[in-house]
Design an enzyme around this catalytic site. Structure first.
Site, mmCIF file in Angstrom:
data_model
loop_
_atom_site.group_PDB
_atom_site.id
_atom_site.type_symbol
_atom_site.label_atom_id
_atom_site.label_comp_id
_atom_site.label_asym_id
_atom_site.label_seq_id
_atom_site.Cartn_x
_atom_site.Cartn_y
_atom_site.Cartn_z
ATOM 1 N N TYR A 450 0.821 -1.208 0.000
ATOM 2 C CA TYR A 450 0.000 0.000 0.000
ATOM 3 C C TYR A 450 0.854 1.256 0.000
ATOM 4 O O TYR A 450 0.533 2.246 -0.659
ATOM 5 C CB TYR A 450 -0.918 -0.016 1.223
ATOM 6 C CG TYR A 450 -2.165 0.808 1.051
ATOM 7 C CD1 TYR A 450 -3.306 0.254 0.477
ATOM 8 C CD2 TYR A 450 -2.205 2.140 1.440
ATOM 9 C CE1 TYR A 450 -4.458 1.002 0.312
ATOM 10 C CE2 TYR A 450 -3.356 2.902 1.271
ATOM 11 C CZ TYR A 450 -4.479 2.326 0.706
ATOM 12 O OH TYR A 450 -5.605 3.080 0.530
ATOM 13 N N TYR A 454 4.052 5.262 -2.650
ATOM 14 C CA TYR A 454 4.414 6.589 -2.154
ATOM 15 C C TYR A 454 5.918 6.701 -1.944
ATOM 16 O O TYR A 454 6.499 7.771 -2.140
ATOM 17 C CB TYR A 454 3.667 6.879 -0.855
ATOM 18 C CG TYR A 454 2.169 6.910 -1.024
ATOM 19 C CD1 TYR A 454 1.531 8.029 -1.541
ATOM 20 C CD2 TYR A 454 1.392 5.810 -0.685
ATOM 21 C CE1 TYR A 454 0.159 8.061 -1.705
ATOM 22 C CE2 TYR A 454 0.012 5.830 -0.843
ATOM 23 C CZ TYR A 454 -0.594 6.957 -1.357
ATOM 24 O OH TYR A 454 -1.954 6.981 -1.526
#
Length: 761
Positions: A450, A454
């Site tokens: 997840y 980023y």
């Protein structure tokens, strides 16, 4: 005979649906043309108003002035002068100029702190458009004025207390520091140890270190360059040059500037070596840098390994994961997006105009509310741990992504505390509940995947081929350069662990020889931490250090530091990492991991073998053993004029050739011209009847500027307060006589052929 209708009429024909195209006729020349008419000229009042706006634009820095003037010229040339007038009065004066004014007001000189530099106020206002040469001169003026102020205050203190020795007390130095540092705060800086001074905890040593920085030209140059970069970027944000439609995350100028600085740093690293102080052994510096976490690829791999280790540790402890997103209030965002999907457009956020917050201000806000959250966690005996990632919105405003783990029974309470503090400021504004705070539950095994996107987006864009950025719609792989430029411009750390053991100890343990136990030197707890770090198992490393949320003093292994033998240019001791130690076994029990003392030195230039270039001549004997090279790609290096002259002199000494031969004269003349220093324009003699001799530069070199600080301290210990010109003379190697006692200091002769030995009384 007329026929009378019997009340019945033929209905009209059905209406033909339009095709959506304008009727053009059968031929191309039947197409309608633009109406012929005169454009409305500007009135006298409009001309006067337009000239006033152009005068305002002309006072802006060049990077803004060129932006608006080029846009105005384009509109006036391709549309009409009336449209250009509307651009100046409506777009610039009404919408953009108030934002520019507010940014300049926030960055202008702080006259409330001091009025000493009031004469420099206009010059300081030109800082965002100032070039490096002008900035360095400005920094030198600031440091010299502060030095003069310090001298005057010192004289006044001695006159009031009667003895020079009274200057070397905490009270005197705190008094001097308060005035000098207070004056420096006019330039929107925070002097070193200012908080301690306000608390009354200033010592003589601290005061000297802080004041020495305020007298240093290079320190001021560094401070002003940082302010210039942030001021420059904030102005571009204010006029809408940083958003998804123009340049997302950072301006084009910031991206170019960061790329140029990194390229210059890379070239410097390539030109240097690491030298062993004891043995003189040298290794390539750039290879060591690229093998450390300074390499983005290695940094990304370490972060991914850390995330995987955190997730495994949480699974072993039975903790649950949360993915938290924190965003600043709307007043921190210079723009807003209107519409949905592909029809989204960027508009200026007029709520930003009142304060003109920059990304650094938004980061401070997020850090503040996070500190409030952690205090609430501590008060309610709640514990969280994980990783925090900071990334920018398309307009440069930062927001946080946090991967946190906690006890399942504490999750709801933790989320409610975070939500309350996230919405504490302007929580009733439109969209705050949906955008300011988001919390998602993580499934077991999905945390690393997840947050991996980023991490790659904020480092090097690895494995993001084909994925698009939600903010800009551009490929994620292409946005990594802009995101890293944003972080470098605003000095914002992108990654930080929360509630985990220190990464410094983890890296130091990995420096130890692989597979070599240290249980005999320490104990099994320390050996377990070493083995976990050696194998790269971050989950076992967390357990070996005592678990998550353990105070540093209670961790199994910590980093050991010791003062270096050398001091910095401000005469301060510099601590360096030397190894590891176990707090439960005593702080003096240290295992050295850095046994070799290295220093950075320039590379040794490669000296080619001396080769005298000449043509093929007739041999002196019947046999010619020196034939011409044929074939192959071997090329002989061309000798320099100095090397060629040295070879010619050897032939003269051996009696092969004579002094008066033309070849010898040409070789020596070429060597003299090659070795002669070329003077600059200021050093040349203007008289045509005098020979052009090179004069030494009147400016202080870097080594001489550093020497001034040491000379001032040495003379102060002897009760002497020298003047500025005396310090400069001593730094250049002069001998100064104070009350019959001579003082001189060694200095490197950087201008051979000119004597630097002088004597002053």
């Amino acid at each position: 005979m007329a026929v009378k209708a019997s009340g019945r009429f033929v209905p009209p024909s059905a209406f033909a649906a339009g095709t959506g195209k304008m009727f053009t006729g059968a031929y191309a020349w039947n197409a309608p043309r633009e109406a012929v008419g005169r454009e409305r000229p500007l009135t006298r009042d409009e001309m006067r108003q337009m000239q006033g706006v152009l005068s305002t634009i002309n006072r802006l820095p060049y990077f803004l002035r060129s932006l608006f003037t080029s846009r105005y010229d384009y509109i006036r040339r391709n549309k009409s002068p009336v449209h250009g007038f509307y651009f100046l009065t409506s777009t610039f004066q009404r919408r953009l100029w108030p934002r520019i004014e507010r940014v300049n007001q926030r960055h202008e000189m702080n006259t409330d702190a001091s009025l000493l530099f009031l004469a420099e106020r206009d010059h300081y206002a030109r800082l965002p458009g100032m070039n490096d040469k002008e900035l360095k001169k400005f920094a030198a003026r600031i440091s010299s004025q502060l030095f003069m102020m310090y001298e005057e205050l010192s004289d006044a203190w001695v006159d009031a207390h009667g003895e020079k020795e009274s200057l070397f007390t905490d009270e005197a130095q705190a008094h001097l520091y308060g005035h000098v540092a207070g004056a420096a705060r006019a330039f929107n800086i925070s002097p070193l140890y200012w908080k301690k001074y306000r608390k009354g905890q200033m010592t003589t040593r601290q005061a000297y270190s802080a004041i020495a920085r305020l007298f240093n030209d290079e320190w001021w140059t560094h401070q002003l360059k940082g302010q210039r970069m942030r001021w420059h970027e904030t102005l571009l944000i204010a006029v809408g040059e940083v958003n998804k439609d123009r340049s997302p995350y950072a301006s084009k100028h910031a991206i170019r500037d960061v790329r140029a600085r990194r390229q210059a740093n890379l070239e410097f690293l390539k030109s240097c070596d690491l030298e062993n102080r004891e043995t003189g052994e040298r290794i390539d510096l750039i290879s060591k840098v690229m093998g450390s976490i300074s390499n983005p690829e290695i940094r990304r791999m370490e972060l991914m390994n850390t995330i995987a280790g955190i997730e495994r540790y949480a699974a072993a402890e039975g903790d649950v994961g949360m993915f938290i997103t924190l965003t600043a209030p709307s007043k921190y965002h210079p723009t807003r997006q209107v519409g949905k999907g592909e029809s989204k457009t960027v508009q200026l956020n007029h709520g930003w105009n009142d304060e003109a917050f920059n990304p650094k201000d938004a980061q401070r806000y997020l850090c503040h509310i996070w500190s409030l959250m952690r205090t609430a966690f501590k008060d309610n005996d709640l514990q969280v741990y994980g990783l925090r990632v900071v990334e920018p919105h398309h307009d440069g405003t930062p927001h946080w992504h946090m991967m946190l783990f906690c006890n399942p029974r504490q999750r709801n309470q933790i989320i409610e505390i975070m939500r309350r503090y996230a919405l504490k400021e302007d929580g009733d504004e439109r969209g705050a509940a949906r955008n300011r705070f988001q919390a998602k539950h993580l499934n077991q095994g999905g945390a690393a995947g997840y947050i991996a996107k980023y991490i790659s987006k904020n480092i090097d864009g690895y494995a993001l081929d084909g994925q698009l950025d939600n903010d800009t719609g551009r490929p994620l792989k292409d946005t990594a350069a802009a995101v890293t430029a944003w972080a470098s411009t605003w000095r914002i750390p992108q990654f930080k662990t929360v509630g985990l053991p220190t990464m410094g100890a983890y890296r130091e343990l990995r420096k130890l020889p692989r597979g070599v136990s240290i249980a005999d030197e320490f104990d099994e707890r320390v050996e377990a931490a070493r083995a976990a770090a050696d194998s790269g198992d971050f989950a076992l490393y967390i357990s070996a250090q005592g678990g998550a949320n353990v105070p540093r003093d209670c961790q199994t292994v910590r980093v050991a530091r010791s003062p270096s033998d050398e001091v910095n240019e401000y005469e301060e001791e510099v601590e360096r990492v030397v190894g590891i130690y176990a707090p439960h076994l005593g702080a003096r029990h240290i295992h050295i991991t850095r046994t070799t003392d290295w220093r950075i030195v320039p590379k040794v230039p490669v000296v080619e073998p001396l080769t005298l270039k000449s043509g093929i001549a007739a041999p002196r004997s019947p046999v010619n053993n020196c034939g011409k090279l044929t074939g192959g790609d071997t090329s002989l290096p061309a000798p320099t004029p100095s090397e060629h002259a040295a070879a010619v002199l050897n032939l003269v000494d051996d009696g092969v050739i004579e002094w008066n031969e033309p070849e010898v004269v040409r070789a020596l003349r070429g060597a003299l011209k090659y070795d002669m220093r070329t003077p600059n324009r200021q050093q040349r003699n203007g008289s045509p009847l005098k020979p052009h001799e090179i004069a030494p530069s009147a400016r202080l070199t870097r080594s001489e500027r550093l020497q001034i600080t040491r000379i001032r301290v040495d003379l102060a210990q002897n009760g002497i307060r020298p003047q500025r010109w005396e310090l400069e003379a001593l730094a250049r190697g002069a001998t100064v006589n104070y009350d019959g006692k001579k003082f001189t200091y060694p200095v490197a002769d950087e201008w051979p052929g000119f004597s630097t030995v002088m004597e002053w009384t």
